[in-house]
Enzyme design. Sequence first.
Site, mmCIF file in Angstrom:
data_model
loop_
_atom_site.group_PDB
_atom_site.id
_atom_site.type_symbol
_atom_site.label_atom_id
_atom_site.label_comp_id
_atom_site.label_asym_id
_atom_site.label_seq_id
_atom_site.Cartn_x
_atom_site.Cartn_y
_atom_site.Cartn_z
ATOM 1 C CG ASP A 1 40.065 62.690 59.951
ATOM 2 O OD1 ASP A 1 41.215 62.922 59.522
ATOM 3 O OD2 ASP A 1 39.754 62.819 61.148
ATOM 4 C CG ASP B 1 44.231 59.865 64.135
ATOM 5 O OD1 ASP B 1 44.459 58.713 64.518
ATOM 6 O OD2 ASP B 1 45.083 60.585 63.582
ATOM 7 C CE LYS C 1 42.014 66.582 57.756
ATOM 8 N NZ LYS C 1 41.394 65.438 58.455
ATOM 9 C CG ASP D 1 37.041 63.297 64.188
ATOM 10 O OD1 ASP D 1 37.778 63.509 63.193
ATOM 11 O OD2 ASP D 1 37.428 63.464 65.359
#
Length: 268
Positions: free
Chosen positions: A22, A24, A193, A218
């Site tokens: 990922d 961010d 996602k 995250d």
Amino acid sequence: MVDFDSIVPVSELPEPEAWLSDMDGVLVHENTALNGAAEFIEKLKEDKKPFLVLTNNSIFTPRDLSARLAHSGLDVPEQNIWTSALATASFLTQQSPRSTAFVIGEAGLTTALHEAGYIMTDRNPEYVVLGETRTYSFEVITQACRLIQKGAKFIATNPDVSGPSENGILPANGAVAAMIEAVTGHKPYFVGKPNPVMIRAGLNKLGAHSETTAFVGDRMDTDVQAGIEAGLRTYLVLTGSTDREEIFKYPYRPTKVFESIADMVEML
């Protein structure tokens, strides 16, 4: 009858040969590279391991994102970036090649659909495709609702209901999709996602297999869920949206938890 003895625990899978990450909260935060992100990317390139950087944000093209990451000190070529817009274009190409769509979104989405051979129109489109934008128009949303009521299929790039900004949260794609759904009674199909469709399309792009691919994220509710549903091992870092206590609220677990991406460089 299922042979449970033949099921291999995640901990016993072969070492990852390909990586998905990922963006961010893992590599960057508010356009600032996180500790260890540059070393992680450089190690993947040095070892010639296939990798993709993923984002549910459909606003920007891979070229735009590559430039933004470079400004943060991360050298990620545009061919190594996989967005929900690209995943949506890939999905629609499989479902109905070179068809028509009424599109709400920015350059990331319109460019992906254009390159996939789609015609963007408001005259009897097969699809209404909703992506992220910072300039939602009441008139355009109304038009989308009417086209869906007339029979257009409703697709949305990602289900995120909010996103971060320097001044606090912003309403995001999922929130606007919920409004259209409330008006029309039609639920969108979200491609991004946690839908594993986005992950599997990324694996196809890399020519990689789920058994030998790892995903770093995250968020438990998008990254880890998508990775698990796609059959990947999943690594959670605590530099983004999830803290350690939240992990236990979910009925599934990441393969391993790290404080940051910096702690993962040595395992590559």
